[in-house]
Design a protein around this motif. Structure first.
Motif, PDB file in Angstrom:
ATOM      1  N   GLY A  66       0.789  -1.227   0.000  1.00  0.00           N
ATOM      2  CA  GLY A  66       0.000   0.000   0.000  1.00  0.00           C
ATOM      3  C   GLY A  66       0.822   1.277   0.000  1.00  0.00           C
ATOM      4  N   ASN A  67       2.132   1.180  -0.102  1.00  0.00           N
ATOM      5  CA  ASN A  67       2.992   2.358  -0.149  1.00  0.00           C
ATOM      6  C   ASN A  67       2.588   3.254  -1.318  1.00  0.00           C
ATOM      7  OD1 ASN A  67       5.239   4.162  -0.056  1.00  0.00           O
ATOM      8  ND2 ASN A  67       6.394   2.812  -1.400  1.00  0.00           N
ATOM      9  N   VAL A  68       2.558   4.558  -1.070  1.00  0.00           N
ATOM     10  CA  VAL A  68       2.258   5.513  -2.129  1.00  0.00           C
ATOM     11  C   VAL A  68       3.299   6.626  -2.179  1.00  0.00           C
ATOM     12  CG1 VAL A  68      -0.226   5.091  -2.219  1.00  0.00           C
ATOM     13  CG2 VAL A  68       0.686   6.798  -0.627  1.00  0.00           C
ATOM     14  N   ARG A  69       4.448   6.428  -1.531  1.00  0.00           N
ATOM     15  CA  ARG A  69       5.426   7.508  -1.423  1.00  0.00           C
ATOM     16  C   ARG A  69       6.670   7.342  -2.291  1.00  0.00           C
ATOM     17  NH1 ARG A  69       4.108  11.474   2.064  1.00  0.00           N
ATOM     18  NH2 ARG A  69       2.582  10.932   3.615  1.00  0.00           N
ATOM     19  N   LYS A  70       7.412   6.235  -2.170  1.00  0.00           N
ATOM     20  CA  LYS A  70       8.704   6.117  -2.852  1.00  0.00           C
ATOM     21  C   LYS A  70       8.794   4.833  -3.671  1.00  0.00           C
ATOM     22  CE  LYS A  70      11.465   8.825   0.328  1.00  0.00           C
ATOM     23  NZ  LYS A  70      12.697   8.874   1.116  1.00  0.00           N
ATOM     24  N   PHE A  71       9.283   4.987  -4.922  1.00  0.00           N
ATOM     25  CA  PHE A  71       9.397   3.865  -5.844  1.00  0.00           C
ATOM     26  C   PHE A  71      10.635   4.002  -6.716  1.00  0.00           C
ATOM     27  CE2 PHE A  71       4.927   4.397  -4.954  1.00  0.00           C
ATOM     28  CZ  PHE A  71       4.511   3.109  -4.713  1.00  0.00           C
ATOM     29  N   LYS A  72      11.126   2.861  -7.182  1.00  0.00           N
ATOM     30  CA  LYS A  72      12.117   2.813  -8.246  1.00  0.00           C
ATOM     31  C   LYS A  72      11.384   2.326  -9.476  1.00  0.00           C
ATOM     32  CE  LYS A  72      16.251   1.707  -5.597  1.00  0.00           C
ATOM     33  NZ  LYS A  72      17.288   0.681  -5.365  1.00  0.00           N
ATOM     34  N   ILE A  73      11.574   3.006 -10.590  1.00  0.00           N
ATOM     35  CA  ILE A  73      10.885   2.657 -11.827  1.00  0.00           C
ATOM     36  C   ILE A  73      11.915   2.137 -12.818  1.00  0.00           C
ATOM     37  CG2 ILE A  73       9.413   3.493 -13.682  1.00  0.00           C
ATOM     38  CD1 ILE A  73       8.745   5.856 -11.770  1.00  0.00           C
ATOM     39  N   PHE A  74      11.654   0.949 -13.365  1.00  0.00           N
ATOM     40  CA  PHE A  74      12.535   0.344 -14.357  1.00  0.00           C
ATOM     41  C   PHE A  74      11.775   0.179 -15.665  1.00  0.00           C
ATOM     42  CE2 PHE A  74      14.083  -0.958 -10.250  1.00  0.00           C
ATOM     43  CZ  PHE A  74      15.459  -0.881 -10.366  1.00  0.00           C
ATOM     44  N   THR A  75      12.139   0.935 -16.656  1.00  0.00           N
ATOM     45  CA  THR A  75      11.617   0.762 -18.020  1.00  0.00           C
ATOM     46  C   THR A  75      12.855   0.755 -18.903  1.00  0.00           C
ATOM     47  OG1 THR A  75      11.279   3.144 -18.245  1.00  0.00           O
ATOM     48  CG2 THR A  75       9.385   1.857 -17.529  1.00  0.00           C
ATOM     49  N   SER A  76      12.839   1.428 -20.006  1.00  0.00           N
ATOM     50  CA  SER A  76      14.066   1.555 -20.781  1.00  0.00           C
ATOM     51  C   SER A  76      15.052   2.460 -20.038  1.00  0.00           C
ATOM     52  CB  SER A  76      13.772   2.106 -22.177  1.00  0.00           C
ATOM     53  OG  SER A  76      13.159   3.370 -22.067  1.00  0.00           O
ATOM     54  N   ASN A  77      14.550   3.156 -19.017  1.00  0.00           N
ATOM     55  CA  ASN A  77      15.354   3.998 -18.138  1.00  0.00           C
ATOM     56  C   ASN A  77      15.110   3.592 -16.691  1.00  0.00           C
ATOM     57  OD1 ASN A  77      16.298   5.772 -20.245  1.00  0.00           O
ATOM     58  ND2 ASN A  77      14.220   6.568 -20.312  1.00  0.00           N
ATOM     59  N   PHE A  78      15.904   4.146 -15.787  1.00  0.00           N
ATOM     60  CA  PHE A  78      15.792   3.883 -14.358  1.00  0.00           C
ATOM     61  C   PHE A  78      15.612   5.221 -13.652  1.00  0.00           C
ATOM     62  CE2 PHE A  78      18.214   3.985 -10.360  1.00  0.00           C
ATOM     63  CZ  PHE A  78      17.491   3.081  -9.624  1.00  0.00           C
ATOM     64  N   GLN A  79      14.665   5.292 -12.713  1.00  0.00           N
ATOM     65  CA  GLN A  79      14.411   6.534 -12.008  1.00  0.00           C
ATOM     66  C   GLN A  79      13.828   6.243 -10.632  1.00  0.00           C
ATOM     67  OE1 GLN A  79      11.482   9.088 -13.879  1.00  0.00           O
ATOM     68  NE2 GLN A  79      12.574  10.898 -13.188  1.00  0.00           N
ATOM     69  N   ILE A  80      14.157   7.072  -9.657  1.00  0.00           N
ATOM     70  CA  ILE A  80      13.578   6.991  -8.321  1.00  0.00           C
ATOM     71  C   ILE A  80      12.647   8.183  -8.167  1.00  0.00           C
ATOM     72  CG2 ILE A  80      14.032   7.040  -5.851  1.00  0.00           C
ATOM     73  CD1 ILE A  80      16.797   5.828  -6.479  1.00  0.00           C
ATOM     74  N   ILE A  81      11.418   7.928  -7.703  1.00  0.00           N
ATOM     75  CA  ILE A  81      10.449   9.013  -7.535  1.00  0.00           C
ATOM     76  C   ILE A  81       9.924   9.047  -6.107  1.00  0.00           C
ATOM     77  CG2 ILE A  81       9.726   8.940  -9.943  1.00  0.00           C
ATOM     78  CD1 ILE A  81       7.039   7.703  -8.723  1.00  0.00           C
ATOM     79  N   GLU A  82       9.462  10.224  -5.704  1.00  0.00           N
ATOM     80  CA  GLU A  82       8.785  10.410  -4.423  1.00  0.00           C
ATOM     81  C   GLU A  82       7.473  11.125  -4.711  1.00  0.00           C
ATOM     82  OE1 GLU A  82       9.608  12.324  -0.029  1.00  0.00           O
ATOM     83  OE2 GLU A  82      11.247  12.163  -1.463  1.00  0.00           O
ATOM     84  N   GLN A  83       6.388  10.670  -4.076  1.00  0.00           N
ATOM     85  CA  GLN A  83       5.046  11.196  -4.347  1.00  0.00           C
ATOM     86  C   GLN A  83       4.405  11.696  -3.066  1.00  0.00           C
ATOM     87  OE1 GLN A  83       3.458   8.240  -7.686  1.00  0.00           O
ATOM     88  NE2 GLN A  83       3.343   7.350  -5.681  1.00  0.00           N
ATOM     89  N   SER A  84       3.415  12.543  -3.204  1.00  0.00           N
ATOM     90  CA  SER A  84       2.617  13.028  -2.095  1.00  0.00           C
ATOM     91  C   SER A  84       1.227  12.408  -2.189  1.00  0.00           C
ATOM     92  CB  SER A  84       2.498  14.545  -2.138  1.00  0.00           C
ATOM     93  OG  SER A  84       1.532  14.990  -1.215  1.00  0.00           O
ATOM     94  N   PRO A  85       0.844  11.571  -1.211  1.00  0.00           N
ATOM     95  CA  PRO A  85      -0.502  10.990  -1.260  1.00  0.00           C
ATOM     96  C   PRO A  85      -1.592  12.044  -1.043  1.00  0.00           C
ATOM     97  CG  PRO A  85       0.637  10.294   0.736  1.00  0.00           C
ATOM     98  CD  PRO A  85       1.610  11.060  -0.084  1.00  0.00           C
TER      99      PRO A  85
END
Length: 86
Positions: free
Chosen positions: A13-32
């Motif tokens: 149920g986390n909605v704050r921090k993720f690592k995204i792997f597609t053709s690129n790599f990125q770390i994101i932080e979100q505000s619920p």
């Protein structure tokens, strides 16, 4: 990858921090509270070009990109009271 896409982990149920792997790599932080991204790392090339998944930074589980986006969309709709009825 759209920068306004909101993610939610289907495992914990986390909605704050993720690592995204597609053709690129990125770390994101979100505000619920706002349903928007509040921070993101620079985009780096991914060494695994065929992988498309999102890794939760709390439970460290990998989930399918589309599933995490669908759960995130549902989270935003329910938290903002905009639940769509079919």
């Amino acid at each position: 990858m759209a920068t306004n896409t909101f993610f939610a982990c289907p495992n914990c149920g986390n909605v704050r921090k993720f690592k995204i792997f597609t053709s690129n790599f990125q770390i994101i932080e979100q505000s619920p509270e706002t349903g928007l991204r509040i921070g993101e790392s620079g985009i780096l090339p991914s060494l695994r070009h065929n992988d498309t998944y999102v890794e939760c930074q709390l439970c460290l589980k990998k989930s399918d990109y589309d599933m995490v986006v669908a759960v995130g969309k549902k989270y935003v709709e329910e938290s903002q009271g905009v639940k769509k009825y079919n």
